[in-house]
Design an enzyme around this catalytic site. Structure first.
Site, mmCIF file in Angstrom:
data_model
loop_
_atom_site.group_PDB
_atom_site.id
_atom_site.type_symbol
_atom_site.label_atom_id
_atom_site.label_comp_id
_atom_site.label_asym_id
_atom_site.label_seq_id
_atom_site.Cartn_x
_atom_site.Cartn_y
_atom_site.Cartn_z
ATOM 1 N N CYS A 19 0.825 -1.210 0.000
ATOM 2 C CA CYS A 19 0.000 0.000 0.000
ATOM 3 C C CYS A 19 0.866 1.270 0.000
ATOM 4 O O CYS A 19 1.987 1.264 0.476
ATOM 5 C CB CYS A 19 -0.871 0.035 1.244
ATOM 6 S SG CYS A 19 -1.786 -1.476 1.484
ATOM 7 N N ARG B 291 2.666 1.199 -5.787
ATOM 8 C CA ARG B 291 2.842 0.373 -4.585
ATOM 9 C C ARG B 291 1.661 -0.551 -4.331
ATOM 10 O O ARG B 291 1.728 -1.464 -3.499
ATOM 11 C CB ARG B 291 3.031 1.265 -3.359
ATOM 12 C CG ARG B 291 4.231 2.155 -3.437
ATOM 13 C CD ARG B 291 4.305 3.025 -2.209
ATOM 14 N NE ARG B 291 4.554 2.237 -1.031
ATOM 15 C CZ ARG B 291 5.749 1.912 -0.569
ATOM 16 N NH1 ARG B 291 6.821 2.345 -1.202
ATOM 17 N NH2 ARG B 291 5.892 1.195 0.510
ATOM 18 N N TRP C 103 -3.006 -2.519 -1.632
ATOM 19 C CA TRP C 103 -2.724 -3.853 -2.160
ATOM 20 C C TRP C 103 -3.246 -4.793 -1.071
ATOM 21 O O TRP C 103 -2.680 -4.870 0.021
ATOM 22 C CB TRP C 103 -1.216 -4.024 -2.358
ATOM 23 C CG TRP C 103 -0.818 -5.311 -3.001
ATOM 24 C CD1 TRP C 103 -0.706 -5.558 -4.340
ATOM 25 C CD2 TRP C 103 -0.427 -6.525 -2.342
ATOM 26 N NE1 TRP C 103 -0.277 -6.855 -4.547
ATOM 27 C CE2 TRP C 103 -0.102 -7.465 -3.351
ATOM 28 C CE3 TRP C 103 -0.328 -6.920 -1.008
ATOM 29 C CZ2 TRP C 103 0.319 -8.760 -3.058
ATOM 30 C CZ3 TRP C 103 0.094 -8.219 -0.714
ATOM 31 C CH2 TRP C 103 0.410 -9.128 -1.740
ATOM 32 N N ASN D 217 -0.398 0.955 6.119
ATOM 33 C CA ASN D 217 0.338 0.044 5.242
ATOM 34 C C ASN D 217 1.022 -0.974 6.145
ATOM 35 O O ASN D 217 1.785 -0.593 7.027
ATOM 36 C CB ASN D 217 1.379 0.838 4.441
ATOM 37 C CG ASN D 217 2.344 -0.054 3.688
ATOM 38 O OD1 ASN D 217 2.014 -1.190 3.357
ATOM 39 N ND2 ASN D 217 3.535 0.448 3.410
ATOM 40 N N GLY D 218 0.718 -2.253 5.939
ATOM 41 C CA GLY D 218 1.352 -3.279 6.772
ATOM 42 C C GLY D 218 0.336 -4.333 7.158
ATOM 43 O O GLY D 218 -0.734 -4.433 6.555
ATOM 44 N N GLU E 240 14.719 -14.657 -15.378
ATOM 45 C CA GLU E 240 14.279 -13.259 -15.338
ATOM 46 C C GLU E 240 13.421 -12.931 -16.573
ATOM 47 O O GLU E 240 12.404 -12.244 -16.456
ATOM 48 C CB GLU E 240 15.510 -12.351 -15.237
ATOM 49 C CG GLU E 240 15.254 -10.861 -15.277
ATOM 50 C CD GLU E 240 14.333 -10.324 -14.169
ATOM 51 O OE1 GLU E 240 14.004 -11.043 -13.228
ATOM 52 O OE2 GLU E 240 13.920 -9.148 -14.297
ATOM 53 N N LYS F 213 9.564 -11.691 -16.327
ATOM 54 C CA LYS F 213 9.058 -10.445 -16.943
ATOM 55 C C LYS F 213 7.777 -10.740 -17.722
ATOM 56 O O LYS F 213 6.792 -10.016 -17.633
ATOM 57 C CB LYS F 213 10.079 -9.820 -17.901
ATOM 58 C CG LYS F 213 11.278 -9.170 -17.314
ATOM 59 C CD LYS F 213 11.017 -7.896 -16.550
ATOM 60 C CE LYS F 213 10.671 -8.149 -15.138
ATOM 61 N NZ LYS F 213 11.500 -8.213 -14.076
ATOM 62 N N GLU G 185 4.821 -11.643 -15.355
ATOM 63 C CA GLU G 185 4.352 -10.507 -14.559
ATOM 64 C C GLU G 185 3.435 -9.583 -15.344
ATOM 65 O O GLU G 185 2.420 -9.132 -14.829
ATOM 66 C CB GLU G 185 5.555 -9.653 -14.092
ATOM 67 C CG GLU G 185 6.311 -10.206 -12.931
ATOM 68 C CD GLU G 185 7.505 -9.313 -12.585
ATOM 69 O OE1 GLU G 185 7.697 -9.021 -11.407
ATOM 70 O OE2 GLU G 185 8.274 -8.927 -13.492
ATOM 71 N N HIS H 115 15.509 -33.135 -19.299
ATOM 72 C CA HIS H 115 15.022 -33.874 -18.128
ATOM 73 C C HIS H 115 13.577 -33.536 -17.796
ATOM 74 O O HIS H 115 13.161 -33.668 -16.642
ATOM 75 C CB HIS H 115 15.924 -33.587 -16.923
ATOM 76 C CG HIS H 115 17.348 -33.990 -17.153
ATOM 77 N ND1 HIS H 115 17.712 -35.300 -17.354
ATOM 78 C CD2 HIS H 115 18.481 -33.260 -17.263
ATOM 79 C CE1 HIS H 115 19.018 -35.359 -17.554
ATOM 80 N NE2 HIS H 115 19.502 -34.124 -17.511
ATOM 81 N N LYS I 200 4.814 -3.085 -6.307
ATOM 82 C CA LYS I 200 6.238 -2.817 -6.514
ATOM 83 C C LYS I 200 7.054 -3.160 -5.275
ATOM 84 O O LYS I 200 8.161 -3.666 -5.363
ATOM 85 C CB LYS I 200 6.386 -1.327 -6.842
ATOM 86 C CG LYS I 200 7.792 -0.886 -7.121
ATOM 87 C CD LYS I 200 8.161 -1.239 -8.529
ATOM 88 C CE LYS I 200 9.622 -0.984 -8.825
ATOM 89 N NZ LYS I 200 10.097 -1.913 -9.862
HETATM 90 C C1 G6P Z 1 8.037 -7.401 -5.866
HETATM 91 C C2 G6P Z 1 8.203 -6.713 -7.207
HETATM 92 C C3 G6P Z 1 9.364 -7.348 -7.973
HETATM 93 C C4 G6P Z 1 10.634 -7.304 -7.132
HETATM 94 C C5 G6P Z 1 10.420 -7.973 -5.770
HETATM 95 C C6 G6P Z 1 11.585 -7.719 -4.841
HETATM 96 O O1 G6P Z 1 7.561 -8.684 -6.044
HETATM 97 O O2 G6P Z 1 7.021 -6.799 -7.959
HETATM 98 O O3 G6P Z 1 9.585 -6.632 -9.173
HETATM 99 O O4 G6P Z 1 11.665 -7.946 -7.813
HETATM 100 O O5 G6P Z 1 9.257 -7.428 -5.134
HETATM 101 O O6 G6P Z 1 11.626 -6.344 -4.554
HETATM 102 P P1 G6P Z 1 12.894 -5.568 -4.069
HETATM 103 O O7 G6P Z 1 12.426 -4.156 -3.919
HETATM 104 O O8 G6P Z 1 13.315 -6.176 -2.774
HETATM 105 O O9 G6P Z 1 13.940 -5.711 -5.107
#
Ligand code: G6P
Length: 611
Positions: A2, A27, A73, A99-100, A484, A488, A491, A507, A606
């Site tokens: 949040c 966020r 969130w 937030n939390g 990665e 991407k 996501e 495998h 985020k």
């Molecule tokens: C969330 C974001 C990801 C990020 C991860 C770790 O899941 O959506 O994009 O890689 O958190 O975040 P950080 O800020 O610790 O890199």
């Protein structure tokens, strides 16, 4: 997670809070709400985005010079109008944004229920605001004392802002585990989860620490601990440019951030490579360097994309510095009872510096006696403050939820660390060191060249945008990249994708190969190139469709692939920084073509400040 924002000053609060919410929306964005106080509070909240809230208010003038807003969130309770913040206490004395997570909310709720409290939402936040009110009314004490007492009963994490309707000119903010920044303007104050909503008003900020509370009256800020110990505000100047948090003509933040990488990587090594290109200096590690050089083991921890950067770091540090490295998901590390020796060095990697799992793992490692270092992007965030030393990545604010430039900045820092340690440990000669530094310095130009080929990536995206599954393969440094690249795509386009070490395909995943599942093979010419050629042959022999990332001028893999995207020739040490660019672009274009919200993908946030 949040985002929260609040204002107390002499200007109209509504536009400041609304604009702040737009900045913080990355966020969390499943519901949103505001409260503006002008004698009586005006509260509006609803499921959906900030823009939905704004249009539901429909230009009704909202007056008031004190206010707060929240973008959510969901953790406890589905995204709904009722669960959106702010929440008001049952008798209407307090209004809160949070937030939390309040972990002992169940216990607190049943105690309050026994005392006649009823609840309108499914949130843990509503329990907290009622607890504050209960203590306030029962003790006949001030709002501030009631809030401090209530917080002593809470287990969990919070960044909160509270308004008491009996003292409507005051905001109280408190933090434990979830970030809060106070902006100090000219006779006005701002509170936010991070500095992005504040920066257009002032660059003077105070980062709250855990257990701090701020009592913000008109023209007056008091800082203290929850235990009522006075604190002297540590006002810092932050160096954040408003342009950095705007889209600057790009359609999406993610695209802007992909295209920023030549500059952001340069910013990451700016001042860290000597003018004669013969040395690397990492000022943040200066005091711990002797320990790092002698380290018997490094443990790299992170989540999501940062965990993938850690994997690249493992390969780099083991190869160039010959120090054993383990890579752990922060969440697993903390809960699986790992063996940590006092001479271990733990390096936590995080873009936001606020990820709750990573923070918890740091605390755990420190309590076991390890030296803990951080590699973070957000200056002043919690992780740099919780670690013994570290390196900022200086990639600039990353707003797109899918991480791009933060990843390449993390890999850049890890490369600098690997080279520095390799040289200090005499694993690499000075000549070799200088050659590798030169390779690093050439990266931004090479990325610019890859970005010029983005129309080509866009064409490939057009062909595969309707696929439902993707496989990404790579060996060595390109295995973390396969993970990665797949992340991407998942996501932001919601296409199922898996990353695999190329050799592991036989495998299991090979059973999936058919004409409908594109396989992205990351195959620059490194020392496993020949083996990857065989893997591509195996895919083609089963009628698979191959999109390959190859070195400029490559013939072998290009000829057997259906589509090939070139990256400039370079040394292995920097190839992961180059090969990731087409993967980011491919995911981006596919997501845009599928009509997905690339900057705010569904269900994600985020900065994940809950465990
Ligand atoms: C969330 C974001 C990801 C990020 C991860 C770790 O899941 O959506 O994009 O890689 O958190 O975040 P950080 O800020 O610790 O890199």
């Amino acid at each position: 997670m949040c985002g929260i924002v609040a204002y107390n000053g002499s200007r109209e609060a509504y536009p400041i809070v609304l604009n702040g919410l737009k900045r913080l929306e990355y966020r969390g964005y499943d519901s949103t709400g505001i409260c503006i106080v002008n004698g009586e509070p005006f509260i509006k909240k609803r499921r959906g985005k900030v823009a939905d809230l704004e249009s539901s208010i429909n230009n009704v003038p909202i007056k008031g010079t004190i206010g707060m807003g929240h973008t959510r969130w969901a953790t406890h309770g589905t995204p709904s109008d009722g669960n959106a913040h702010p929440h008001m206490s049952m008798n209407g004395h307090f209004i809160i944004i949070h937030n939390g997570i309040i972990e002992n909310y169940g216990l607190l709720k049943s105690r309050l229920e026994r005392r006649g409290y009823t609840f309108k939402s499914d949130t843990d936040t509503e329990i907290l605001v009622n607890l504050i009110e209960y203590i306030y009314l029962k003790g006949n004490i001030s709002a501030e004392i009631a809030l401090r007492l209530a917080l002593t009963k809470v287990v969990g994490a919070y960044g909160i802002v509270v308004i008491c309707r009996d003292e409507p000119n005051m905001l109280i903010a408190a933090r434990k585990g979830s970030p809060l920044v106070i902006g100090v303007g000219d006779n006005e104050y701002f509170v936010a989860s991070d500095a992005t909503p504040i920066i257009e008003h002032t660059n003077s900020v105070i980062f709250l620490n855990d257990n701090d509370i701020a009592i913000i009256r008109k023209n007056e800020l008091t800082l203290k601990t929850i235990a009522n110990e006075a604190l002297i505000p540590n006002i810092q100047k932050i160096d954040l440019d408003i342009e950095e948090i705007e889209k600057n003509g790009f359609e999406h933040f993610m695209l802007k951030e992909i295209f920023e990488q030549p500059r952001s990587i340069e910013d990451t090594f700016r001042g860290r490579i000597s003018a004669d290109h013969k040395q690397i200096h990492l000022g943040g590690l200066y005091l711990v360097l002797p320990r790092l050089v002698k380290a018997k083991r490094l443990i790299l921890i992170g989540c999501g994309t940062s965990w993938h950067a850690a994997l690249v770091g493992e390969y780099l540090i083991e190869e160039f510095a010959r120090i054993p490295v383990e890579v752990e998901y922060a969440s697993e590390f903390r809960y699986r009872n790992p063996i940590i020796y006092k001479d271990d060095i733990v390096i936590a990697i995080s873009q936001s510096g606020e990820t709750a799992d990573t923070l918890a793992a740091i605390k755990f490692a420190r309590s076991a006696g390890a030296l803990v270092l951080g590699i973070c992007n957000v200056v002043g965030s919690s992780i740099p403050r919780e670690t013994d030393a570290g390196v900022y990545t200086h990639a600039g604010p990353e707003i797109g939820v899918a991480s791009t430039k933060a990843f390449t900045a993390q890999v850049t820092v890890l490369t600098l660390i690997a080279l520095l340690l390799g040289r200090k440990r005499d694993i690499i000669s000075q000549d070799h060191y200088e050659q590798l530094i030169a390779e690093m310095l050439a990266v931004p130009k090479k990325i610019e060249k890859i970005l010029e080929s983005s129309p080509k990536v866009e064409k490939v995206a057009e062909v595969f945008k309707d696929s439902t599954n993707f496989l990404y393969l790579g060996r060595g440094y390109f295995f973390p990249l396969a993970l990665e690249g797949a992340l991407k795509l998942k996501e932001i386009s919601y296409i199922h994708a898996e990353g695999y070490p190329a050799a592991e395909m036989k495998h299991g995943p090979i059973a999936l190969i058919d004409q409908k599942m594109p396989v992205v093979v990351i195959a620059p010419q490194d020392n496993s190139y020949e083996k990857v050629v065989s893997n591509v042959q195996e895919i083609k022999a089963r009628d698979g469709v191959v999109i390959s990332i190859v070195t400029e001028g490559d013939k072998l893999i290009r000829d057997i692939s259906d589509y090939a995207i070139e990256i400039p020739k370079s040394s292995e040490i920097v190839e992961s920084l180059l090969a990731i660019i087409p993967l980011q672009l491919l995911a981006y274009y596919i997501a845009v073509m599928r009509g997905c919200n690339v900057d705010q993908p569904r269900n994600l946030a985020k900065s994940v400040t809950v465990e």
